[in-house]
Design a protein around this motif. Structure first.
Motif, PDB file in Angstrom:
ATOM      1  N   GLN A   1      16.359  -0.758  33.339  1.00  7.88           N
ATOM      2  CA  GLN A   1      17.126  -1.598  34.384  1.00  7.88           C
ATOM      3  C   GLN A   1      18.565  -1.977  33.967  1.00  7.88           C
ATOM      4  O   GLN A   1      19.527  -2.515  34.908  1.00  7.88           O
ATOM      5  N   ASN A   2      19.038  -1.915  32.832  1.00  4.30           N
ATOM      6  CA  ASN A   2      20.431  -1.929  32.416  1.00  4.30           C
ATOM      7  C   ASN A   2      21.224  -0.621  32.512  1.00  4.30           C
ATOM      8  O   ASN A   2      22.138  -0.555  32.191  1.00  4.30           O
ATOM      9  N   VAL A   3      20.518   0.679  32.661  1.00  4.82           N
ATOM     10  CA  VAL A   3      21.074   1.823  32.610  1.00  4.82           C
ATOM     11  C   VAL A   3      21.055   2.479  33.961  1.00  4.82           C
ATOM     12  O   VAL A   3      22.197   3.144  34.095  1.00  4.82           O
ATOM     13  N   LEU A   4      20.210   2.292  34.714  1.00  6.61           N
ATOM     14  CA  LEU A   4      19.887   2.941  36.270  1.00  6.61           C
ATOM     15  C   LEU A   4      20.970   2.210  37.041  1.00  6.61           C
ATOM     16  O   LEU A   4      21.125   1.223  37.277  1.00  6.61           O
ATOM     17  N   TYR A   5      21.578   3.225  38.073  1.00  4.52           N
ATOM     18  CA  TYR A   5      22.314   2.505  39.062  1.00  4.52           C
ATOM     19  C   TYR A   5      21.302   1.834  40.087  1.00  4.52           C
ATOM     20  O   TYR A   5      20.211   2.270  40.296  1.00  4.52           O
ATOM     21  N   GLU A   6      21.895   1.179  41.024  1.00  2.00           N
ATOM     22  CA  GLU A   6      21.084   0.377  41.934  1.00  2.00           C
ATOM     23  C   GLU A   6      20.374   1.424  42.935  1.00  2.00           C
ATOM     24  O   GLU A   6      19.553   1.386  43.392  1.00  2.00           O
ATOM     25  N   ASP A   7      21.424   2.527  43.247  1.00  2.38           N
ATOM     26  CA  ASP A   7      20.826   3.370  44.322  1.00  2.38           C
ATOM     27  C   ASP A   7      20.427   4.813  43.495  1.00  2.38           C
ATOM     28  O   ASP A   7      20.544   5.854  44.207  1.00  2.38           O
ATOM     29  N   GLU A   8      20.412   4.680  42.370  1.00  2.00           N
ATOM     30  CA  GLU A   8      19.756   5.988  41.648  1.00  2.00           C
ATOM     31  C   GLU A   8      18.195   6.124  41.392  1.00  2.00           C
ATOM     32  O   GLU A   8      17.611   5.117  41.252  1.00  2.00           O
ATOM     33  N   THR A   9      17.787   7.470  41.668  1.00  3.39           N
ATOM     34  CA  THR A   9      16.396   7.658  41.784  1.00  3.39           C
ATOM     35  C   THR A   9      15.918   8.512  40.828  1.00  3.39           C
ATOM     36  O   THR A   9      16.654   9.657  40.207  1.00  3.39           O
ATOM     37  N   ILE A  10      14.849   8.179  40.120  1.00  4.27           N
ATOM     38  CA  ILE A  10      14.143   8.995  39.062  1.00  4.27           C
ATOM     39  C   ILE A  10      13.424  10.225  39.585  1.00  4.27           C
ATOM     40  O   ILE A  10      12.510   9.984  40.505  1.00  4.27           O
ATOM     41  N   LEU A  11      13.756  11.521  39.348  1.00  6.52           N
ATOM     42  CA  LEU A  11      13.303  12.651  39.730  1.00  6.52           C
ATOM     43  C   LEU A  11      11.972  13.118  38.917  1.00  6.52           C
ATOM     44  O   LEU A  11      11.403  13.843  39.476  1.00  6.52           O
ATOM     45  N   ASN A  12      12.289  13.057  37.680  1.00  6.36           N
ATOM     46  CA  ASN A  12      11.138  13.539  36.653  1.00  6.36           C
ATOM     47  C   ASN A  12      11.297  12.665  35.395  1.00  6.36           C
ATOM     48  O   ASN A  12      12.720  12.077  35.169  1.00  6.36           O
ATOM     49  N   ILE A  13      10.284  12.303  34.536  1.00  6.49           N
ATOM     50  CA  ILE A  13      10.252  11.763  33.497  1.00  6.49           C
ATOM     51  C   ILE A  13       9.302  12.203  32.424  1.00  6.49           C
ATOM     52  O   ILE A  13       8.198  12.758  32.906  1.00  6.49           O
ATOM     53  N   THR A  14       9.680  12.342  31.168  1.00  2.90           N
ATOM     54  CA  THR A  14       8.590  12.672  30.216  1.00  2.90           C
ATOM     55  C   THR A  14       9.068  11.888  28.976  1.00  2.90           C
ATOM     56  O   THR A  14       9.959  11.368  28.759  1.00  2.90           O
ATOM     57  N   THR A  15       8.228  12.232  27.890  1.00  2.00           N
ATOM     58  CA  THR A  15       8.498  11.918  26.529  1.00  2.00           C
ATOM     59  C   THR A  15       9.404  13.148  25.660  1.00  2.00           C
ATOM     60  O   THR A  15       9.155  14.219  26.010  1.00  2.00           O
ATOM     61  N   GLY A  16      10.026  12.540  24.617  1.00  2.00           N
ATOM     62  CA  GLY A  16      10.742  13.581  23.845  1.00  2.00           C
ATOM     63  C   GLY A  16      11.347  13.044  22.603  1.00  2.00           C
ATOM     64  O   GLY A  16      10.910  11.922  22.332  1.00  2.00           O
ATOM     65  N   GLY A  17      12.055  13.749  21.890  1.00  2.00           N
ATOM     66  CA  GLY A  17      12.518  13.079  20.650  1.00  2.00           C
ATOM     67  C   GLY A  17      13.917  13.659  20.455  1.00  2.00           C
ATOM     68  O   GLY A  17      14.311  14.528  20.828  1.00  2.00           O
ATOM     69  N   ILE A  18      14.690  12.778  19.409  1.00  2.00           N
ATOM     70  CA  ILE A  18      16.036  13.292  19.105  1.00  2.00           C
ATOM     71  C   ILE A  18      15.990  13.057  17.609  1.00  2.00           C
ATOM     72  O   ILE A  18      15.740  11.748  17.289  1.00  2.00           O
ATOM     73  N   ASP A  19      16.167  13.864  16.438  1.00  2.00           N
ATOM     74  CA  ASP A  19      16.104  13.785  15.326  1.00  2.00           C
ATOM     75  C   ASP A  19      14.560  13.231  15.006  1.00  2.00           C
ATOM     76  O   ASP A  19      13.725  13.829  15.538  1.00  2.00           O
ATOM     77  N   ARG A  20      14.641  11.967  14.387  1.00  2.00           N
ATOM     78  CA  ARG A  20      13.217  11.400  14.259  1.00  2.00           C
ATOM     79  C   ARG A  20      12.716  10.461  15.217  1.00  2.00           C
ATOM     80  O   ARG A  20      11.752   9.519  15.022  1.00  2.00           O
ATOM     81  N   TYR A  21      13.477  10.225  16.200  1.00  2.00           N
ATOM     82  CA  TYR A  21      13.308   8.954  17.251  1.00  2.00           C
ATOM     83  C   TYR A  21      12.574   9.600  18.393  1.00  2.00           C
ATOM     84  O   TYR A  21      13.035  10.391  19.126  1.00  2.00           O
ATOM     85  N   LYS A  22      11.608   8.676  18.698  1.00  6.68           N
ATOM     86  CA  LYS A  22      10.678   9.107  20.003  1.00  6.68           C
ATOM     87  C   LYS A  22      11.308   8.298  21.339  1.00  6.68           C
ATOM     88  O   LYS A  22      11.633   7.084  20.850  1.00  6.68           O
ATOM     89  N   GLY A  23      11.361   8.844  22.537  1.00  5.65           N
ATOM     90  CA  GLY A  23      11.949   8.007  23.418  1.00  5.65           C
ATOM     91  C   GLY A  23      11.572   8.535  24.861  1.00  5.65           C
ATOM     92  O   GLY A  23      10.736   9.402  24.892  1.00  5.65           O
ATOM     93  N   LEU A  24      12.018   8.279  25.862  1.00  4.28           N
ATOM     94  CA  LEU A  24      11.918   8.786  27.335  1.00  4.28           C
ATOM     95  C   LEU A  24      12.997   9.510  27.584  1.00  4.28           C
ATOM     96  O   LEU A  24      14.400   9.316  27.505  1.00  4.28           O
ATOM     97  N   PHE A  25      12.711  10.859  28.265  1.00  4.62           N
ATOM     98  CA  PHE A  25      13.704  11.741  28.835  1.00  4.62           C
ATOM     99  C   PHE A  25      13.491  11.857  30.283  1.00  4.62           C
ATOM    100  O   PHE A  25      12.480  11.947  30.802  1.00  4.62           O
ATOM    101  N   LEU A  26      14.645  11.453  31.035  1.00  7.70           N
ATOM    102  CA  LEU A  26      14.572  11.326  32.598  1.00  7.70           C
ATOM    103  C   LEU A  26      15.852  12.254  33.313  1.00  7.70           C
ATOM    104  O   LEU A  26      16.642  12.394  32.679  1.00  7.70           O
ATOM    105  N   LEU A  27      15.265  12.546  34.401  1.00  5.24           N
ATOM    106  CA  LEU A  27      16.161  13.430  35.215  1.00  5.24           C
ATOM    107  C   LEU A  27      16.369  12.291  36.526  1.00  5.24           C
ATOM    108  O   LEU A  27      15.208  12.077  37.099  1.00  5.24           O
ATOM    109  N   THR A  28      17.586  12.143  36.990  1.00  2.00           N
ATOM    110  CA  THR A  28      17.718  11.247  38.017  1.00  2.00           C
ATOM    111  C   THR A  28      18.561  12.224  39.111  1.00  2.00           C
ATOM    112  O   THR A  28      18.797  13.082  39.032  1.00  2.00           O
ATOM    113  N   ASP A  29      18.984  11.612  40.219  1.00  2.00           N
ATOM    114  CA  ASP A  29      19.740  12.369  41.201  1.00  2.00           C
ATOM    115  C   ASP A  29      21.172  12.479  40.794  1.00  2.00           C
ATOM    116  O   ASP A  29      22.013  13.101  41.541  1.00  2.00           O
ATOM    117  N   ASP A  30      21.564  11.933  39.488  1.00  4.92           N
ATOM    118  CA  ASP A  30      22.860  12.096  38.964  1.00  4.92           C
ATOM    119  C   ASP A  30      23.037  12.651  37.883  1.00  4.92           C
ATOM    120  O   ASP A  30      24.159  13.233  37.483  1.00  4.92           O
TER     121      ASP A  30
END
Length: 277
Positions: A30-59
């Motif tokens: 809610q602090n990252v996405l624009y008000e008119d930004e749409t999530i196109l795809n989402i999955t899980t992933g990692g960077i280094d040893r950190y796990k998180g969410l990987f998203l594709l939006t329309d931007d």
């Protein structure tokens, strides 16, 4: 600010919604996405040893996670900045390398059943933005004053303040454990590196050379870490090449390549060899 309930409803449209919604990173969206930004795809992933969410939006492509002191971190690559994508298949997971501005982000531990759709969606978005830019269609401006201040606040928190956008300057690379510099490897392993040359064509840049085993030992395998640099000396790619069962007196025709259009020079930065038992 985008409503968190609306974000959760968007995520519920995906087949693994329950898994994604269990991640605390969802609340940060809610602090990252624009008000008119749409999530196109989402999955899980990692960077280094950190796990998180990987998203594709329309931007843009976004990776959001929490570091060791529970600070939210956001990494962003706008589609118009993305140069190309490279997929690497592991034993159980897939890694996706995103190249932009002479820099690479590697998202690891992608579920294999999500990787193909992510690559397709990402390729489509990059091609779409590329066509828009070539046709001179202006990009819509997302930042209003409130949004700009909000993003600067997040950027200060995450440590990636580059105007209102998040960019990473590290290259995440595979590591050869106990690798030796090439000079030490030549002496310790009695390996000879000759005819090491770099060649560039329209599609890729290739490094070729000959590695000869001058010792009386048979090596079960030899791995070589090659880094590619742009004209400014920044790393744009790295590749690890390996050979198995190199007997005494025999040679290995090394062949490594990168598709980075910025690759200009190379260096063998690490060599590891293990003797056959």
């Amino acid at each position: 600010m985008k409503n968190i309930d609306y974000i959760r409803e968007e995520i519920r449209e995906f087949s693994k919604a329950n898994e994604f919604l269990s991640y605390r990173e969802v609340d940060e969206l809610q602090n990252v996405l624009y008000e008119d930004e749409t999530i196109l795809n989402i999955t899980t992933g990692g960077i280094d040893r950190y796990k998180g969410l990987f998203l594709l939006t329309d931007d843009r492509a976004l990776f959001i996670y929490h570091n060791e002191i529970n600070q939210p971190k956001v990494l962003e690559v706008p589609y118009e900045k993305l140069e190309y994508i490279h997929m690497k298949q592991g034993n159980y997971y897939v890694s996706m390398e995103l190249f932009f501005a002479g820099t690479k982000i590697e998202i690891s531990d992608l579920p294999p059943d999500d990787a193909d759709s992510f690559k397709q969606d990402l390729t489509f978005q990059v091609d779409f933005y590329d066509k828009m830019m070539k046709n001179g269609i202006p990009q819509k401006k997302k930042f209003r004053l409130l949004r700009l201040l909000l993003f600067i606040g997040i950027a200060v928190l995450t440590g990636y303040l580059v105007g209102p956008q998040f960019h990473v300057v590290e290259v995440y690379d595979e590591v050869l454990t106990d690798a030796l510099p090439i000079e030490e490897a030549e002496e310790s392993y009695q390996l000879e590196f000759t005819e090491m040359e770099i060649n560039k064509d329209e599609y890729e840049t290739t490094v070729r050379g000959i590695i000869k085993n001058l010792s009386d030992k048979e090596y079960r395998y030899i791995s070589v870490d090659i880094q590619f640099y742009d004209k400014k000396g920044s790393i744009v790619d790295s590749q690890i090449q390996s050979i198995y069962d190199l007997k005494p007196g025999k040679s290995w025709n090394l062949d490594s390549y990168t598709i980075s259009e910025y690759a200009d020079t190379f260096e063998v930065v690490g060599v590891y060899a293990e003797m056959a038992e």
